[in-house]
Write a protein that holds these residues in place. Structure first.
Motif, PDB file in Angstrom:
ATOM      1  N   TYR A   1      -1.671  -0.510  11.472  1.00 43.42           N
ATOM      2  CA  TYR A   1      -1.021  -1.888  11.617  1.00 43.42           C
ATOM      3  C   TYR A   1      -1.774  -2.794  12.148  1.00 43.42           C
ATOM      4  O   TYR A   1      -1.990  -4.004  11.614  1.00 43.42           O
ATOM      5  CB  TYR A   1       0.430  -1.694  12.134  1.00 43.42           C
ATOM      6  CG  TYR A   1       0.946  -3.361  12.294  1.00 43.42           C
ATOM      7  CD1 TYR A   1       1.246  -4.105  11.264  1.00 43.42           C
ATOM      8  CD2 TYR A   1       1.186  -3.789  13.801  1.00 43.42           C
ATOM      9  CE1 TYR A   1       1.843  -5.346  11.782  1.00 43.42           C
ATOM     10  CE2 TYR A   1       1.574  -4.869  14.229  1.00 43.42           C
ATOM     11  CZ  TYR A   1       2.054  -6.009  12.831  1.00 43.42           C
ATOM     12  OH  TYR A   1       2.605  -6.956  13.326  1.00 43.42           O
ATOM     13  N   TRP A   2      -2.371  -2.605  13.387  1.00 43.19           N
ATOM     14  CA  TRP A   2      -2.697  -3.667  14.388  1.00 43.19           C
ATOM     15  C   TRP A   2      -4.149  -3.892  14.183  1.00 43.19           C
ATOM     16  O   TRP A   2      -5.419  -3.550  14.788  1.00 43.19           O
ATOM     17  CB  TRP A   2      -2.468  -3.101  15.695  1.00 43.19           C
ATOM     18  CG  TRP A   2      -3.006  -4.500  16.884  1.00 43.19           C
ATOM     19  CD1 TRP A   2      -3.630  -4.070  17.893  1.00 43.19           C
ATOM     20  CD2 TRP A   2      -2.204  -5.581  16.788  1.00 43.19           C
ATOM     21  NE1 TRP A   2      -3.326  -5.381  18.793  1.00 43.19           N
ATOM     22  CE2 TRP A   2      -2.631  -6.245  17.992  1.00 43.19           C
ATOM     23  CE3 TRP A   2      -1.460  -6.255  15.879  1.00 43.19           C
ATOM     24  CZ2 TRP A   2      -2.356  -7.590  18.100  1.00 43.19           C
ATOM     25  CZ3 TRP A   2      -1.069  -7.792  16.309  1.00 43.19           C
ATOM     26  CH2 TRP A   2      -1.549  -8.186  17.506  1.00 43.19           C
ATOM     27  N   GLY A   3      -4.346  -4.461  13.200  1.00 45.93           N
ATOM     28  CA  GLY A   3      -5.718  -5.049  12.511  1.00 45.93           C
ATOM     29  C   GLY A   3      -5.849  -6.241  11.484  1.00 45.93           C
ATOM     30  O   GLY A   3      -4.759  -6.551  11.211  1.00 45.93           O
ATOM     31  N   THR A   4      -6.961  -6.320  10.989  1.00 46.75           N
ATOM     32  CA  THR A   4      -6.936  -7.570  10.151  1.00 46.75           C
ATOM     33  C   THR A   4      -6.752  -6.939   8.668  1.00 46.75           C
ATOM     34  O   THR A   4      -7.290  -5.935   8.268  1.00 46.75           O
ATOM     35  CB  THR A   4      -8.688  -8.024  10.097  1.00 46.75           C
ATOM     36  OG1 THR A   4      -9.079  -8.275  11.231  1.00 46.75           O
ATOM     37  CG2 THR A   4      -8.487  -9.154   9.115  1.00 46.75           C
ATOM     38  N   PRO A   5      -5.696  -7.589   8.084  1.00 50.45           N
ATOM     39  CA  PRO A   5      -5.197  -7.190   6.700  1.00 50.45           C
ATOM     40  C   PRO A   5      -6.575  -7.343   5.755  1.00 50.45           C
ATOM     41  O   PRO A   5      -7.145  -8.276   5.782  1.00 50.45           O
ATOM     42  CB  PRO A   5      -4.196  -7.854   6.168  1.00 50.45           C
ATOM     43  CG  PRO A   5      -3.515  -8.534   7.565  1.00 50.45           C
ATOM     44  CD  PRO A   5      -4.718  -8.498   8.593  1.00 50.45           C
ATOM     45  N   ILE A   6      -6.601  -6.112   4.883  1.00 46.56           N
ATOM     46  CA  ILE A   6      -7.665  -6.555   3.884  1.00 46.56           C
ATOM     47  C   ILE A   6      -7.216  -7.255   2.913  1.00 46.56           C
ATOM     48  O   ILE A   6      -6.169  -6.979   2.169  1.00 46.56           O
ATOM     49  CB  ILE A   6      -8.322  -5.052   3.533  1.00 46.56           C
ATOM     50  CG1 ILE A   6      -8.905  -4.254   4.774  1.00 46.56           C
ATOM     51  CG2 ILE A   6      -9.076  -5.047   2.310  1.00 46.56           C
ATOM     52  CD1 ILE A   6      -9.226  -2.726   4.472  1.00 46.56           C
ATOM     53  N   PRO A   7      -7.914  -8.341   2.663  1.00 42.36           N
ATOM     54  CA  PRO A   7      -7.535  -9.469   1.594  1.00 42.36           C
ATOM     55  C   PRO A   7      -7.363  -9.007   0.298  1.00 42.36           C
ATOM     56  O   PRO A   7      -8.524  -9.733  -0.594  1.00 42.36           O
ATOM     57  CB  PRO A   7      -8.326 -10.650   2.141  1.00 42.36           C
ATOM     58  CG  PRO A   7      -9.621 -10.104   2.636  1.00 42.36           C
ATOM     59  CD  PRO A   7      -9.276  -8.881   3.059  1.00 42.36           C
ATOM     60  N   ILE A   8      -7.075  -7.915  -0.338  1.00 42.36           N
ATOM     61  CA  ILE A   8      -7.075  -7.628  -1.533  1.00 42.36           C
ATOM     62  C   ILE A   8      -5.790  -7.288  -2.291  1.00 42.36           C
ATOM     63  O   ILE A   8      -4.763  -6.970  -1.602  1.00 42.36           O
ATOM     64  CB  ILE A   8      -7.810  -6.086  -1.648  1.00 42.36           C
ATOM     65  CG1 ILE A   8      -9.238  -6.480  -1.234  1.00 42.36           C
ATOM     66  CG2 ILE A   8      -7.741  -5.540  -2.991  1.00 42.36           C
ATOM     67  CD1 ILE A   8     -10.252  -7.185  -2.234  1.00 42.36           C
ATOM     68  N   ILE A   9      -5.534  -7.759  -3.385  1.00 41.10           N
ATOM     69  CA  ILE A   9      -4.361  -7.498  -3.920  1.00 41.10           C
ATOM     70  C   ILE A   9      -4.570  -6.660  -5.199  1.00 41.10           C
ATOM     71  O   ILE A   9      -5.432  -6.521  -6.139  1.00 41.10           O
ATOM     72  CB  ILE A   9      -3.638  -8.986  -4.691  1.00 41.10           C
ATOM     73  CG1 ILE A   9      -3.321  -9.657  -3.330  1.00 41.10           C
ATOM     74  CG2 ILE A   9      -2.500  -8.639  -5.503  1.00 41.10           C
ATOM     75  CD1 ILE A   9      -3.143 -11.142  -3.424  1.00 41.10           C
ATOM     76  N   TYR A  10      -3.523  -5.657  -5.676  1.00 42.96           N
ATOM     77  CA  TYR A  10      -3.653  -4.963  -6.714  1.00 42.96           C
ATOM     78  C   TYR A  10      -2.678  -5.201  -7.872  1.00 42.96           C
ATOM     79  O   TYR A  10      -1.326  -5.542  -7.531  1.00 42.96           O
ATOM     80  CB  TYR A  10      -3.328  -3.366  -6.401  1.00 42.96           C
ATOM     81  CG  TYR A  10      -4.110  -2.778  -5.172  1.00 42.96           C
ATOM     82  CD1 TYR A  10      -5.342  -2.263  -5.505  1.00 42.96           C
ATOM     83  CD2 TYR A  10      -3.676  -2.820  -4.010  1.00 42.96           C
ATOM     84  CE1 TYR A  10      -6.319  -1.869  -4.646  1.00 42.96           C
ATOM     85  CE2 TYR A  10      -4.690  -2.369  -2.941  1.00 42.96           C
ATOM     86  CZ  TYR A  10      -5.995  -1.943  -3.425  1.00 42.96           C
ATOM     87  OH  TYR A  10      -6.890  -1.166  -2.169  1.00 42.96           O
TER      88      TYR A  10
END
Length: 961
Positions: free
Chosen positions: A563-572
RNA sequence: GCGGGGAUGCCGGAGCGGUCAAACGGGCAUGGCUAAGGACCAUGUGGCUUAGUGCCUACGAAGGUUCGAAUCCUUCUCCCCGCACCA
């Protein structure tokens, strides 16, 4: 003497507040001075607060920053926090608190502790990686990398830590264990993950060797990147081409089987129906083995049933699946040459695969030349005309003689010897041949050769003789020695001047060095190096292979199931597949409400998870993995240059001004992690047009590790952790700083010791007391000399991070000041020098003495070399010697005669009279005696015991009473 | 196994060819100051010897080079730290 207790904490607080209020260390690009970017590796803000290692690291950096600032640089010295990461998440789960809150608290705590140390950061430039204002740019860069083919989603075998419950990068696996959990074996899993293509920069990353970094770190990085040049060769298996990589194409005639990695994704294609059961059994057995165990287990394998064809010889080679072949290096398959590779040898022996004859022989000539060159150059260097000789051990008769007779019937060895001799300019008429049958034994008998490695000590002697054979008589004369090792060495070294000891080995094992090819068709007779070239071009011509380069460096696995990190900016999207989040939608904020425990926490944030596809607008879901925190730390230094920019990650004009980092300071543990990632990032951003330089950190300094008082690594479980704040409260920040710098050279490991800090406190107390009641007088010539010498040396020491030596010199200087007094101007100089170590009391005393502004911003003193008077130093030494002589006699008298001494009569040779007379005061003060100085030829001298006659230059005679 | 760094007095550590019985700090000892202790100051701290001298033994071990070695070379031992089946 009763002293007023000095309230250090009040002084410290006062100056820390003033620095902050006056923005003393806040910098901008709009300065006329030259810039200097001084940086420490930013910390991971743990809830436990600073530990002593942090304090050491930051003090080292702070002293450097202060020094450079005073030397007239525009010093950027920022601080920030590597605030994302697992420990915060875990700690928060444990405490039932949100990781964000937990981290905020930790950071605030860190900051206040750092301020208490008196660190001169420009706090206005603080960077926190967990802030959307920061990690949004992580996402931005991720997308830029994605657009440019530097990001890839691929399935591969990845490292997984069960305790972290996430995958790990290759760099985060240390000896098969998780870098955070030394007790947890890393598991290998086949998963689809996000990778950053660091390998695209493998070659350029190797340029680390050119940086001004510690050699050790550079080597570690080079080894990690692990470049090796070799040949890719096509082997035909079942009429299909399978490539293998080898650095030893010269051994191709010795291949007896092939081994494919048991992890190879296409392994089953090679397995025949008949062998299927066998192979499956083998794989099942392997599956239960973790990577760590895999390293320790014996080489094992199983026959696949298929055969490969050697592209050069056409031989039919069985293909095995083996546990010792790495799936992700080269092509996951190797050609096995048991005679010349120890792993293949081991494997072949175990499975009784033929080893075949050797194809590489020890190149006697080369080998001997090399060894002999070493040996003889040692001799020649010493310009010795002494003789030396070859001695061999009876037990190892197969060792080739290094030298043979140079007498017309030259062997390869002789030629080598002669060449070397000529090169070195050493003349020789004859070199003794201890020959016999040995040569043929060594060179000719193929079956034995690969067993014979060089390992016994050999001593050499050149025998200055006529040409021709050595007679038995001669032999006796020159002592051909067959002795045991130690005896021989002693005897020969004694008698003939040993010139070195060479090593050979006689174990049964594969011969893995280079040599000369035999049994290799048209390539026989070539040296390995040459053969590799020739075989490569042969293969290239026939389109059966090509020269290639392989690296150990793997692509950087950046996705983490945490959880505690940068969300990867990708959408499926079911329709459009992988769709990057459009730039305008950045940052993808980390949702606040998630459930921890089962699987990926982000997957539990339903409303966040479900989104619309940016392309088709239909229902889609977000990537639930976050980025490795090393992504955050790969560019934080850039953000310091422009930390509040909302439109861009940074303004390039500001970057151009401040970057690269001039001095980076941190521990060695990041050699193959952060320091590689950051270098990669810089190069990648350069190629994307963000940066104009290629290397982020011009210079690097590694501080040593600070151990606990018991000599062990500081750790909570051992209970030897020392809290810097406690030390500050007990002894003052300046004492702590001074002590940390006195322990040892900052680049060396050292041991924390509380005794030392008491001594530092004592010194500071003395300083404060002295300058509180300071009455300036004129500095004597001697004091001026010492001050200027100190300026010069301390400046050099600090520049070279020899802080420990600088402190010693300052202590010595202060002793002189205490004794002799100094001028106001010189007192200021002294305070400036000490201010980088002890900024608080330096400011305080500076103010007391009426200094203008902050001493922290004053100008660093420049040594006036003309004032350094070595003659005075000499004189001082002489006087000191006299003093200790007097004291010595006093001691002897008082012990023996129980007599009290009150007066000392000193008799000098006439030219020295003046000097000793001038120093009467010092001598008297230090001995506590009344001093009378006479020249020996002074008729009116008082000399009841006729001691004057003993006077010598620099050593006056003495009479005491 | 490979690569890197170490081993110095009671301890921490400087020194890296002569000025070395070895900086500096700690510890300890003696003396001063104190009613006393602390703090502070001074001196000492390998051995023997001596009115300030001289000698011996010492810088992990053993050998070597050198007029001269803690410092350079060789081998060995031990410790630390990286990498580790990379073909």
């Amino acid at each position: 003497m009763e002293e007023d207790k000095i309230d250090f904490s009040e002084i410290e607080k006062k100056w820390q507040e003033r620095w902050e209020k006056n923005k003393a260390f806040v910098v901008s690009e709009k300065s006329g001075k030259k810039k200097f970017f001084n940086l420490e590796m930013f910390p991971y803000p743990s809830g436990f607060g600073l530990h002593m290692g942090h304090a050491l690291n930051y003090t080292i950096g702070d002293i450097y920053a202060r020094f450079k600032r005073m030397k007239g640089f525009n010093v950027l010295y920022p601080m920030g926090y590597d605030a994302f990461g697992l420990p915060a998440e875990n700690a928060a789960i444990k405490a039932g608190e949100h990781p964000g809150k937990y981290t905020e608290k930790s950071m605030a705590n860190f900051m206040s502790q750092q301020k208490a140390l008196g660190l001169s950061y420009d706090w206005s430039r603080i960077v926190k990686t967990c802030a959307p204002e920061y990690y949004g740019w992580n996402q931005y860069f991720f997308l830029k990398f994605f657009e440019n083919g530097l990001v890839e989603r691929k399935k591969s075998s990845v490292n997984f830590c069960a305790k972290c419950n996430t995958v790990l990068a290759n760099e985060q696996v240390h000896s098969g264990k998780c870098w955070r959990h030394e007790d947890t074996d890393v598991e290998i899993k086949q998963l689809e993950q996000w990778f950053i293509k660091t390998t695209k920069y493998s070659e350029e990353l190797l340029g680390v060797s050119k940086l001004e970094w510690p050699e050790r770190i550079k080597l570690m990085q080079e080894n990690w990147i692990g470049k090796s040049e070799g040949v890719e060769i096509d082997f035909l298996i079942n009429n299909e081409i399978w490539k293998i990589f080898t650095t030893r194409a010269d051994t191709i005639f010795g291949v007896t089987f092939m081994v494919v990695s048991s992890q190879h994704p296409r392994l089953m294609e090679l397995v025949t129906e008949k062998q299927k059961k066998e192979v499956e059994k083998f794989l099942k057995k392997l599956k239960s083995v973790s990577e760590k165990e895999l390293e320790e287990t014996e080489k094992e394998g199983v026959f696949t049933g298929s055969y490969a064809v050697n592209p050069i010889t056409g031989e039919k080679l069985p293909v095995y699946a083996g546990n010792f072949v790495l799936a992700d290096y080269g092509s996951g398959m190797v050609m096995a040459v048991p005679a010349h590779d120890s792993r293949d040898f081991e494997f072949a022996k175990k499975y009784k695969i033929p080893i075949k004859e050797v194809v590489i022989l020890v190149d006697g000539e080369e080998h001997e030349k090399e060894e002999f060159r070493r040996t003889i150059s040692a001799v020649v260097q010493r310009k010795s005309d002494k003789k030396f000789m070859l001695v061999r051990w009876k037990e190892f008769p197969w060792i080739a003689p290094v030298v043979g007779g140079i007498d017309g019937d030259e062997s390869a060895g002789d030629a080598a010897v002669r060449e070397v001799l000529e090169e070195t300019g050493y003349k020789v008429r004859f070199v003794r041949n201890l020959g016999g049958e040995i040569e043929s034994h060594f060179f000719a008998d193929n079956k034995k050769v690969w067993r014979h490695r060089v390992d016994q000590p050999v001593l050499l002697e050149l025998v200055d003789q006529k040409h021709g054979e050595v007679s038995a008589e001669e032999n006796r004369k020159h002592e051909v020695i067959w002795l045991d090792e130690s005896e021989a060495i002693r005897k020969i070294t004694h008698k003939y001047n040993s010139v070195g000891i060479l090593r050979y080995s006689g174990k049964e094992e594969a011969y893995t060095s280079y040599g000369r090819l035999v049994n290799s068709g048209e390539f026989s007779g070539l040296k390995s190096e040459e053969a590799i070239e020739r075989i490569a071009s042969y293969l290239e011509k026939k389109k059966l292979g090509r020269k290639t380069v392989n690296f150990k460096l793997r692509d950087w696995l950046v996705s983490r199931q945490r959880y505690w990190g940068t969300p990867i900016p990708i959408i499926y999207c079911d329709k459009c597949g992988i769709v990057p989040v459009p730039e305008k939608d950045l940052p993808v904020l980390l949702p606040d409400k998630v459930k921890f425990g089962k699987g990926n926490p982000l997957a539990t944030a339903k409303s966040w998870l479900e989104t619309k596809c940016p392309k088709c607008g239909k229902k889609a879901r977000r990537e639930t993995d976050t980025m490795d925190t090393f992504f955050d730390s790969s560019w934080y230094y850039l953000r310091y240059c422009d930390n509040e920019n909302k439109k861009k990650p940074f303004n390039s004009r500001k970057i151009d001004y401040w970057m690269p980092v001039d001095q980076y300071i941190g521990g060695a543990e990041h050699a193959c992690m952060h320091l590689i990632y950051a270098r990669f990032f810089t190069k990648a951003l350069r190629d994307l047009g963000f940066l104009k330089f290629s290397e982020p950190f011009t210079k690097l300094f590694n501080q040593g590790m600070l151990h606990g008082a018991d000599g062990n690594k500081m750790s909570k479980s051992l209970g030897n952790v020392v809290n810097p704040i406690e030390m500050i409260e007990k002894y003052s920040a300046d004492s702590l700083r001074l002590n940390l710098m006195s322990l040892a050279s900052p680049d060396r490991d050292s041991v924390w010791n509380e005794n030392g800090i008491e001594s530092s406190l004592r010194f500071i107390n003395k300083l404060v007391n002295y300058f509180s009641e300071f009455k300036p007088n004129k500095s004597s010539e001697k004091v001026e000399s010492k001050i200027n010498k100190a300026i010069k040396e301390v400046t050099e020491d600090i520049e070279n991070f020899k802080y420990n030596l600088a402190v010693i010199k300052l202590r010595a200087l202060f002793e002189v000041i205490e004794q002799e007094g100094i001028s106001k101007n010189d007192s200021e100089t002294f305070l400036k020098l000490i201010s980088v170590f002890c900024p608080h009391i330096a400011e305080e005393l500076w103010e007391k003495l009426g200094g203008k502004g902050f001493i922290s911003l004053a100008e660093w003193p420049v040594a006036d070399e003309k004032k350094i008077n070595l003659k005075l130093e000499e004189e001082e030494k002489k006087v000191d010697r006299l003093i200790s002589d007097i004291l010595n006699i006093v001691k002897i008298i008082s012990e023996r005669e129980k007599k009290k001494v009150g007066k000392a009569y000193v008799y000098t040779i006439p030219p020295e009279l003046k000097m000793y007379q001038e120093n009467k005061g010092v001598i008297s003060k230090k001995t506590g005696l009344e001093i009378f100085v006479f020249a020996v030829n002074d008729k009116s001298k008082i000399d009841p015991e006729n001691k004057a006659g003993k006077a010598k230059p620099e050593k006056p005679a003495i009479y005491l009473e």
